[in-house]
Design a protein around this motif. Structure first.
Motif, PDB file in Angstrom:
ATOM      1  N   ILE A  75      12.534 -23.431 -19.659  1.00 30.65           N
ATOM      2  CA  ILE A  75      13.439 -23.343 -18.511  1.00 30.65           C
ATOM      3  C   ILE A  75      13.064 -22.165 -17.619  1.00 30.65           C
ATOM      4  O   ILE A  75      13.216 -22.234 -16.391  1.00 30.65           O
ATOM      5  CB  ILE A  75      14.888 -23.223 -19.007  1.00 30.65           C
ATOM      6  CG1 ILE A  75      15.312 -24.521 -19.701  1.00 30.65           C
ATOM      7  CG2 ILE A  75      15.841 -22.930 -17.849  1.00 30.65           C
ATOM      8  CD1 ILE A  75      16.698 -24.478 -20.290  1.00 30.65           C
ATOM      9  N   ILE A  76      12.554 -21.084 -18.215  1.00 29.89           N
ATOM     10  CA  ILE A  76      12.123 -19.930 -17.414  1.00 29.89           C
ATOM     11  C   ILE A  76      11.026 -20.349 -16.441  1.00 29.89           C
ATOM     12  O   ILE A  76      10.988 -19.910 -15.290  1.00 29.89           O
ATOM     13  CB  ILE A  76      11.657 -18.790 -18.332  1.00 29.89           C
ATOM     14  CG1 ILE A  76      12.861 -18.193 -19.070  1.00 29.89           C
ATOM     15  CG2 ILE A  76      10.935 -17.708 -17.540  1.00 29.89           C
ATOM     16  CD1 ILE A  76      12.493 -17.166 -20.109  1.00 29.89           C
ATOM     17  N   PHE A  77      10.128 -21.221 -16.889  1.00 28.33           N
ATOM     18  CA  PHE A  77       9.081 -21.712 -15.994  1.00 28.33           C
ATOM     19  C   PHE A  77       9.676 -22.527 -14.852  1.00 28.33           C
ATOM     20  O   PHE A  77       9.116 -22.549 -13.743  1.00 28.33           O
ATOM     21  CB  PHE A  77       8.069 -22.558 -16.774  1.00 28.33           C
ATOM     22  CG  PHE A  77       7.058 -21.749 -17.524  1.00 28.33           C
ATOM     23  CD1 PHE A  77       5.888 -21.330 -16.908  1.00 28.33           C
ATOM     24  CD2 PHE A  77       7.273 -21.379 -18.840  1.00 28.33           C
ATOM     25  CE1 PHE A  77       4.945 -20.588 -17.587  1.00 28.33           C
ATOM     26  CE2 PHE A  77       6.340 -20.643 -19.538  1.00 28.33           C
ATOM     27  CZ  PHE A  77       5.176 -20.238 -18.914  1.00 28.33           C
ATOM     28  N   LEU A  78      10.793 -23.204 -15.096  1.00 26.04           N
ATOM     29  CA  LEU A  78      11.450 -23.927 -14.009  1.00 26.04           C
ATOM     30  C   LEU A  78      12.134 -22.968 -13.040  1.00 26.04           C
ATOM     31  O   LEU A  78      12.205 -23.232 -11.838  1.00 26.04           O
ATOM     32  CB  LEU A  78      12.497 -24.896 -14.579  1.00 26.04           C
ATOM     33  CG  LEU A  78      11.988 -26.067 -15.408  1.00 26.04           C
ATOM     34  CD1 LEU A  78      13.155 -26.938 -15.850  1.00 26.04           C
ATOM     35  CD2 LEU A  78      10.977 -26.898 -14.633  1.00 26.04           C
ATOM     36  N   LEU A  79      12.637 -21.853 -13.558  1.00 21.91           N
ATOM     37  CA  LEU A  79      13.345 -20.899 -12.700  1.00 21.91           C
ATOM     38  C   LEU A  79      12.411 -20.176 -11.741  1.00 21.91           C
ATOM     39  O   LEU A  79      12.842 -19.721 -10.679  1.00 21.91           O
ATOM     40  CB  LEU A  79      14.104 -19.882 -13.563  1.00 21.91           C
ATOM     41  CG  LEU A  79      15.281 -20.436 -14.366  1.00 21.91           C
ATOM     42  CD1 LEU A  79      15.871 -19.353 -15.250  1.00 21.91           C
ATOM     43  CD2 LEU A  79      16.345 -21.001 -13.435  1.00 21.91           C
ATOM     44  N   ILE A  80      11.129 -20.049 -12.107  1.00 21.55           N
ATOM     45  CA  ILE A  80      10.193 -19.362 -11.211  1.00 21.55           C
ATOM     46  C   ILE A  80       9.680 -20.306 -10.123  1.00 21.55           C
ATOM     47  O   ILE A  80       8.890 -19.902  -9.275  1.00 21.55           O
ATOM     48  CB  ILE A  80       8.993 -18.786 -11.987  1.00 21.55           C
ATOM     49  CG1 ILE A  80       8.169 -19.914 -12.636  1.00 21.55           C
ATOM     50  CG2 ILE A  80       9.478 -17.797 -13.042  1.00 21.55           C
ATOM     51  CD1 ILE A  80       6.917 -19.416 -13.341  1.00 21.55           C
ATOM     52  N   GLN A  81      10.138 -21.569 -10.145  1.00 21.57           N
ATOM     53  CA  GLN A  81       9.690 -22.542  -9.142  1.00 21.57           C
ATOM     54  C   GLN A  81       9.983 -22.106  -7.712  1.00 21.57           C
ATOM     55  O   GLN A  81       9.115 -22.215  -6.842  1.00 21.57           O
ATOM     56  CB  GLN A  81      10.329 -23.899  -9.442  1.00 21.57           C
ATOM     57  CG  GLN A  81       9.917 -25.000  -8.492  1.00 21.57           C
ATOM     58  CD  GLN A  81      11.033 -25.365  -7.520  1.00 21.57           C
ATOM     59  OE1 GLN A  81      12.067 -24.694  -7.473  1.00 21.57           O
ATOM     60  NE2 GLN A  81      10.815 -26.381  -6.732  1.00 21.57           N
ATOM     61  N   PRO A  82      11.191 -21.587  -7.392  1.00 22.34           N
ATOM     62  CA  PRO A  82      11.422 -21.156  -6.003  1.00 22.34           C
ATOM     63  C   PRO A  82      10.492 -20.039  -5.571  1.00 22.34           C
ATOM     64  O   PRO A  82      10.040 -20.007  -4.422  1.00 22.34           O
ATOM     65  CB  PRO A  82      12.894 -20.692  -6.025  1.00 22.34           C
ATOM     66  CG  PRO A  82      13.501 -21.393  -7.189  1.00 22.34           C
ATOM     67  CD  PRO A  82      12.409 -21.470  -8.204  1.00 22.34           C
TER      68      PRO A  82
END
Length: 439
Positions: A415-422
């Motif tokens: 999920i952390i990898f998804l949070l760095i998407q922006p």
């Protein structure tokens, strides 16, 4: 739900079939392979034979049906894509319930060999479903086909050369080696056409042979074009792996699905640990997850299609809910609390229907087949590694709780990898603007 997290690692190559043959033909071939796998499994004499027939043949066939279905829904619907994907994928949940009951009945009445044979015959209906996947053509392609059909036989050579130029201008064959290959194919088409026009006085057999040669040449052009699209998506200068957000999405899939299978493996042991077997036998907790999962797909799809709500935010919230439930499930010691947590797991895991929508938003409709093929390949590998990993944790700790805790923490990493998407999306335009300024 099983079909979405256990797709074969051959999914990227199924994207190659879609690029060359289209969704309709790929789904029909997949239906034939799936039925063939079931029928051949009826004659199995050992496990190794079943591995090839049921595991490989039927598994690849199901993947060749599933991926085109997802891609076609993305092409058909633009306004309410999330709801459309949710409704289409609910068939996997209902099908799991219905086919399980049907197979039990068939095995009881006719034996397991005849049951597999009958299931193979039922699977042939997948070919009918694939035939209904009518491809959507752009307006320019439709008008071009109309022009080709209206031309006379004397102008067929010009029409063929015009279509070859259209393929060359619209295709992905922009590199020098690919241009040379397409040029040779165009020369073959032109030469065959001139021979056919000049040989009208020849016998019918020679003309039939020339038509076959022309069809083979056209098929070669189509195959080369499809392979070029597939190759450029994975290994070209503008491949999918140059999209940092998509790479982060792949890493999330690797971590997430290895954690998602843990409740299905160790939940029965948790039930035994707290002496809840009698209540679980009446209404199994895994059935609660499966039933609520079906409704979660539709509800999350409806929410995501609301104009004021982002699909990406719904996707993230569902992931946070799921990982929270995985971490807290071992702490529940009564059947009611376990049932509530399992219901939340089933509902939040409905984000599976949002995955094609999120993937399409990242890479576009043109690359959806290849991109989603990579995602479900990562899902399959992750789901394959999850159960042995959970067993290894139990062997080391002799407690089932730690499997949930460690897998939940790994899920948080994804999920952390998804949070760095922006952050990645903001950096990419700046890098592109600096490169354009240097040029």
């Amino acid at each position: 739900m099983k079909s979405e997290c256990s797709q074969p690692p051959t999914s990227p190559f199924i994207g190659l079939f879609i690029s060359m043959c289209g969704c309709r033909k790929t789904a029909i071939i997949g239906g034939i392979l799936n039925a063939l796998g079931w029928i051949l499994s009826a004659y199995a004499s050992n496990v190794h034979y079943l591995f090839l027939t049921f595991g490989v043949t039927a598994g690849v066939g199901s993947g060749m049906v599933y991926l085109p279905a997802v891609v076609m829904v993305g092409q058909y619907f633009q306004k309410r894509r999330a709801l459309a994907q949710g409704l289409s994928t609910t068939g996997t949940g209902f099908g799991a319930f219905l086919m399980t009951a049907l197979l039990k009945y068939l095995c009881t009445e006719f034996g397991w060999r005849n049951a597999m044979f009958i299931q193979g015959a039922i699977s042939l209906n997948l070919c009918v479903c694939g035939a209904l996947m009518r491809p959507l053509f752009p307006k320019d392609v439709v008008s071009e086909k109309h022009v080709v059909r209206s031309n006379s036989e004397d102008n067929q050579a010009k029409a063929l050369s015009h279509s070859a130029e259209t393929i060359k201008s619209n295709g992905v064959l922009s590199e020098e080696p690919e241009k040379k290959e397409e040029a040779t194919n165009e020369e073959v088409l032109d030469s065959v056409q001139h021979i056919e026009i000049g040989g009208k006085s020849r016998s019918g057999k020679s003309m039939y042979g020339l038509r076959i040669l022309k069809t083979v040449s056209q098929l070669t052009v189509t195959v080369r074009k499809g392979f070029a699209i597939w190759y450029s998506s994975y290994f070209g200068a503008a491949s999918l792996f140059t999209n940092r957000v998509f790479v982060a999405f792949i890493i999330w899939a690797l971590f997430a699905y290895s954690s998602f299978v843990i409740p299905f493996i160790h939940l029965p042991e948790i039930v035994k640990q707290y002496n809840l077997s009698s209540q679980n036998n009446i209404f199994p907790l895994t059935s609660i997850i499966a039933i609520v999962h079906i409704f979660g797909k539709v509800i999350l799809g409806i929410i995501s299609d609301l104009p004021c709500i982002s699909t990406w935010n719904v996707f993230l919230m569902a992931n946070f809910t799921l990982v929270t439930c995985i971490l807290t499930l071992p702490l529940m010691q009564t059947y009611i609390t376990l049932a509530v947590v399992c219901a939340l797991i089933g509902f939040s895991s409905g984000y599976f229907s949002l995955m094609p929508v999120v993937t399409e938003d990242l890479v576009g409709t043109k690359h959806l087949a290849n991109a989603y093929g990579i995602i479900i390949c990562a899902n399959g590998i992750s789901a394959l590694l999850g159960p042995p990993f959970a067993g290894w944790i139990y062997d080391m700790t002799h407690k089932y709780d730690f499997s949930f805790y460690i897998s939940g923490l790994l899920y948080m990493v994804g999920i952390i990898f998804l949070l760095i998407q922006p952050c990645i999306q903001k950096k990419q335009p700046r890098e592109k603007s600096t490169e354009e300024a240097q040029v």
